[in-house]
Design a protein around this motif. Structure first.
Motif, PDB file in Angstrom:
ATOM      1  N   ILE A   1       0.903  -1.280  -0.039  1.00  0.00           N
ATOM      2  CA  ILE A   1      -0.077   0.025   0.003  1.00  0.00           C
ATOM      3  C   ILE A   1       0.865   1.170   0.115  1.00  0.00           C
ATOM      4  N   ASP A   2       1.994   1.213   0.863  1.00  0.00           N
ATOM      5  CA  ASP A   2       2.922   2.165   0.668  1.00  0.00           C
ATOM      6  C   ASP A   2       3.435   2.604  -0.545  1.00  0.00           C
ATOM      7  N   ASP A   3       3.688   1.693  -1.226  1.00  0.00           N
ATOM      8  CA  ASP A   3       4.279   1.450  -2.530  1.00  0.00           C
ATOM      9  C   ASP A   3       3.155   2.387  -3.548  1.00  0.00           C
ATOM     10  N   LEU A   4       1.961   1.624  -3.464  1.00  0.00           N
ATOM     11  CA  LEU A   4       1.038   2.332  -4.325  1.00  0.00           C
ATOM     12  C   LEU A   4       0.587   3.977  -4.061  1.00  0.00           C
ATOM     13  N   ARG A   5       0.932   4.352  -2.863  1.00  0.00           N
ATOM     14  CA  ARG A   5       0.668   5.734  -2.667  1.00  0.00           C
ATOM     15  C   ARG A   5       1.796   6.603  -2.977  1.00  0.00           C
ATOM     16  N   ARG A   6       2.994   6.000  -3.150  1.00  0.00           N
ATOM     17  CA  ARG A   6       4.052   6.796  -3.713  1.00  0.00           C
ATOM     18  C   ARG A   6       3.820   6.833  -5.185  1.00  0.00           C
ATOM     19  N   GLN A   7       3.663   5.869  -5.722  1.00  0.00           N
ATOM     20  CA  GLN A   7       3.219   5.760  -7.214  1.00  0.00           C
ATOM     21  C   GLN A   7       2.163   6.827  -7.475  1.00  0.00           C
ATOM     22  N   GLU A   8       1.133   6.874  -6.739  1.00  0.00           N
ATOM     23  CA  GLU A   8      -0.182   7.555  -7.315  1.00  0.00           C
ATOM     24  C   GLU A   8       0.312   9.033  -6.812  1.00  0.00           C
ATOM     25  N   ALA A   9       1.423   9.370  -5.975  1.00  0.00           N
ATOM     26  CA  ALA A   9       1.659  10.663  -5.777  1.00  0.00           C
ATOM     27  C   ALA A   9       2.619  11.374  -7.009  1.00  0.00           C
ATOM     28  N   SER A  10       3.138  10.206  -7.461  1.00  0.00           N
ATOM     29  CA  SER A  10       4.175  10.414  -8.617  1.00  0.00           C
ATOM     30  C   SER A  10       3.161  10.827  -9.998  1.00  0.00           C
ATOM     31  N   LEU A  11       2.207  10.079 -10.040  1.00  0.00           N
ATOM     32  CA  LEU A  11       1.165  10.203 -11.104  1.00  0.00           C
ATOM     33  C   LEU A  11       0.596  11.504 -11.197  1.00  0.00           C
ATOM     34  N   ARG A  12       0.058  11.937  -9.960  1.00  0.00           N
ATOM     35  CA  ARG A  12      -0.631  13.308  -9.929  1.00  0.00           C
ATOM     36  C   ARG A  12       0.377  14.539 -10.262  1.00  0.00           C
ATOM     37  N   GLU A  13       1.647  14.111 -10.236  1.00  0.00           N
ATOM     38  CA  GLU A  13       2.632  15.369 -10.675  1.00  0.00           C
ATOM     39  C   GLU A  13       2.509  15.545 -12.290  1.00  0.00           C
ATOM     40  N   GLY A  14       1.854  14.490 -12.859  1.00  0.00           N
ATOM     41  CA  GLY A  14       1.554  14.673 -14.380  1.00  0.00           C
ATOM     42  C   GLY A  14       2.806  14.875 -15.102  1.00  0.00           C
ATOM     43  N   GLY A  15       3.160  15.833 -16.076  1.00  0.00           N
ATOM     44  CA  GLY A  15       4.402  15.939 -16.545  1.00  0.00           C
ATOM     45  C   GLY A  15       5.678  16.264 -15.876  1.00  0.00           C
ATOM     46  N   GLY A  16       5.570  16.504 -14.570  1.00  0.00           N
ATOM     47  CA  GLY A  16       6.629  16.972 -13.709  1.00  0.00           C
ATOM     48  C   GLY A  16       6.803  18.498 -13.575  1.00  0.00           C
ATOM     49  N   ALA A  17       7.644  18.653 -12.723  1.00  0.00           N
ATOM     50  CA  ALA A  17       7.953  20.187 -12.103  1.00  0.00           C
ATOM     51  C   ALA A  17       8.368  21.298 -13.038  1.00  0.00           C
ATOM     52  N   LYS A  18       8.897  20.642 -14.268  1.00  0.00           N
ATOM     53  CA  LYS A  18       9.471  21.639 -15.239  1.00  0.00           C
ATOM     54  C   LYS A  18       8.248  21.978 -16.057  1.00  0.00           C
ATOM     55  N   ALA A  19       7.541  21.014 -16.430  1.00  0.00           N
ATOM     56  CA  ALA A  19       6.113  21.094 -17.126  1.00  0.00           C
ATOM     57  C   ALA A  19       5.084  22.105 -16.360  1.00  0.00           C
ATOM     58  N   VAL A  20       4.982  21.969 -15.244  1.00  0.00           N
ATOM     59  CA  VAL A  20       4.183  22.656 -14.195  1.00  0.00           C
ATOM     60  C   VAL A  20       4.745  24.114 -14.270  1.00  0.00           C
ATOM     61  N   GLN A  21       5.638  24.175 -14.290  1.00  0.00           N
ATOM     62  CA  GLN A  21       6.428  25.726 -14.337  1.00  0.00           C
ATOM     63  C   GLN A  21       6.209  26.302 -15.571  1.00  0.00           C
ATOM     64  N   ARG A  22       6.389  25.589 -16.587  1.00  0.00           N
ATOM     65  CA  ARG A  22       6.154  26.278 -18.030  1.00  0.00           C
ATOM     66  C   ARG A  22       4.427  26.437 -18.040  1.00  0.00           C
TER      67      ARG A  22
END
Length: 537
Positions: free
Chosen positions: A9-30
């Motif tokens: 479950i901890d692994d699933l939550r970490r992966q879900e958090a990563s998925l919610r970042e979408g294209g990543g920090a640089k894409a969010v900044q753009r």
């Protein structure tokens, strides 16, 4: 809870958090540099403060399109939220993932959201910010009946069925994708956004005309010249605020689910289970963790014991329960029956119970932990195919809302017979340890290995013991990957993997699709239109 489940479950939550970042920090900044919010930031501003957003399809396209850099959540966020005290289905393009372009799974995810909205009579809100079809995969996105064009067809069908649709263009909306917002009932657009069939560069190449973005498809032009949009907004906060007001003008939700009711037993249900699909347990111990406190009226408790059926309450509403029993049972006549297996008597009982729920207009919750139907001479002679066909028939023709949760294994025809994805459950959830395939891993690995060895022998090659072991490991690893519930969720065979701090039983209790929220009449089986509750309010 076992340590193994905790890690899972901890692994699933970490992966879900990563998925919610979408294209990543640089894409969010753009995206922010353009003066635009991300899809999730827009949803957070749109829904009511302190209300929950029930996301669907978070794992869509997981592990897919790696040659193109991946497409987290298929580049679109979908789910049910509360806007101005009204529940709506939200579809928001994620421009941080390939500029919100449509991959094949993006189309399927939007189509799934539209279908849920139609069946649940949920208004649809589209937050549009997309570059259109992902051209390298256009052959998988463009032409078929479950591809890009079906979204626009569904826009028209939803409108004819009386399901409200509102769209806000908050960035790019180009090419064929421009039809989606224009086919909606209300259309908003922010200044700086673009809506056109062909951009300036393509227009220049096609007809030699030089034209600016604003002249071609800007908000001012569409508001004052083409008349395409209904509301022009200066920025996203103003647009989202008006969108909230427009949703608030829709008819109020009928309230049928009481959210404050606690389950009968406040216990972490994972203490009852393990990651192994072979573990035996009494499903009756599980039901109090899901259902409201109160009696569970079990149906034919002494007959067909490998399926437990009965009536309980979920959020104050009466629901039917059809659940696999995972412990061995001793019938009045005959040998011991294995848990998780559907026998002739249990199939007959479940079919009769589902018919009774339909007669009573009672929603049904299916809890799957099934290995399949019983095989062998005695079972065949007793008519297992006939009984299984009867169960499949009544599930297919059921007209009440159905919700399916995969607890452990979901294999073969047992998956179908207990309202699998092909049988139109309103939602299909899965627990983290769930496994999903045509047969169990051991049986499948043996069968696949035998097929490969036979193929090698036909070429004149006789594999030695070492090669056989390597083949076995390869086959087992491949099949284990395919039975992983994340593999199923990536392909939208599962709407959501339930692994939250509130506990794995909470979403079925709170999810609005289990209720009769907008369901007010019997529909013809297979129909895509449902009677609107507004006619009876």
């Amino acid at each position: 809870m076992t340590q193994e489940l905790t890690r899972l479950i901890d692994d699933l939550r970490r992966q879900e958090a990563s998925l919610r970042e979408g294209g990543g920090a640089k894409a969010v900044q753009r995206q922010h540099e353009k003066g635009r919010l991300t899809a999730r930031e827009r949803i957070a501003r749109l829904i009511d403060p302190s209300s929950a957003f029930h996301e669907l399809g978070l794992w869509a396209a997981w592990g897919m399109y790696r040659e193109w850099g991946g497409a987290p959540s298929a580049g679109v966020v979908t789910g049910i939220g509360t806007v101005s005290d009204r529940r709506v289905m939200i579809v928001a393009n994620d421009a941080t993932v390939k500029a919100g372009a449509f991959f094949p799974m993006t189309c399927k995810k939007v189509l799934r959201a539209q279908r849920i909205a139609l069946e649940s009579r949920l208004p649809l809100v589209y937050l549009v910010d997309s570059a259109g079809v992902f051209l390298p995969l256009q052959d998988e996105v463009f032409p078929d009946e479950d591809d890009f064009g079906r979204i626009f067809r569904n826009n028209a069908i939803l409108s004819a069925a009386g399901v409200p649709q509102l769209a806000a263009i908050l960035g790019n909306c180009v090419a064929g994708g421009g039809y989606l917002p224009v086919l909606c009932d209300k259309l908003l657009m922010t200044e700086g956004s673009a809506l056109y069939l062909a951009g300036p560069a393509l227009v220049k190449a096609a007809i030699g005309q030089t034209v600016s973005h604003e002249e071609l498809g800007g908000a001012v032009m569409h508001a004052s010249i083409s008349g395409t949009i209904d509301y022009r907004e200066k920025d996203e906060p103003a647009c989202l605020e008006r969108l909230r007001r427009l949703v608030g003008a829709l008819p109020c939700d009928p309230r049928s689910i009481r959210q404050g009711i606690a389950p009968g037993r406040q216990s972490d249900v994972l203490n009852l289970l393990s990651p192994s699909t072979r573990q035996e347990y009494d499903v009756r111990d599980l039901l109090p963790c899901i259902l409201d406190e109160g009696p569970f009226d079990e149906y034919k408790a002494d007959y067909g014991q490998t399926i437990v059926c009965g009536q309980g309450r979920l959020g104050g509403m009466a629901v039917g329960i059809v659940a696999n029993q995972k412990k061995r049972c001793k019938p009045a006549n005959g040998p011991v029956q294995f848990g998780g297996v559907i026998y002739v008597d249990s199939a007959d009982k479940a079919a009769r119970f589902v018919m009774d729920c339909n007669q009573s207009r009672m929603p049904i919750l299916f809890l799957q932990d099934v290995n399949g139907f019983m095989v062998g001479r005695d079972s065949e002679q007793a008519g297992i195919i006939r009984s299984g066909a009867k169960l499949v028939n009544v599930i297919a023709n059921s007209v009440v809302p159905k919700l399916t949760v995969i607890i452990g294994g979901s294999f073969g025809a047992g998956h179908y017979a207990l309202c699998g994805k092909a049988f139109d459950p309103r939602f299909l959830f899965a627990w983290p340890q769930a496994r999903y395939a045509v047969m169990g891993g051991d049986q499948a690995a043996s069968t696949l290995l035998e097929v490969q060895v036979t193929a090698l022998k036909r070429t004149g090659h006789e594999p030695d013991a070492t090669e056989l072991e390597e083949l076995r490991k390869k086959v087992e690893a491949s099949y284990a990957e395919q039975t992983d519930i994340r593999y199923a969720a990536a392909r939208l065979w599962v709407d959501r993997i339930i692994a939250h701090d509130t506990g794995v039983c909470d979403p079925p209790r709170r999810w609005p699709g289990i209720s009769h929220r907008r369901y007010t009449g019997v529909t013809k089986p297979g129909s895509v239109t449902f009677c609107s509750s507004r006619k009876r309010q």
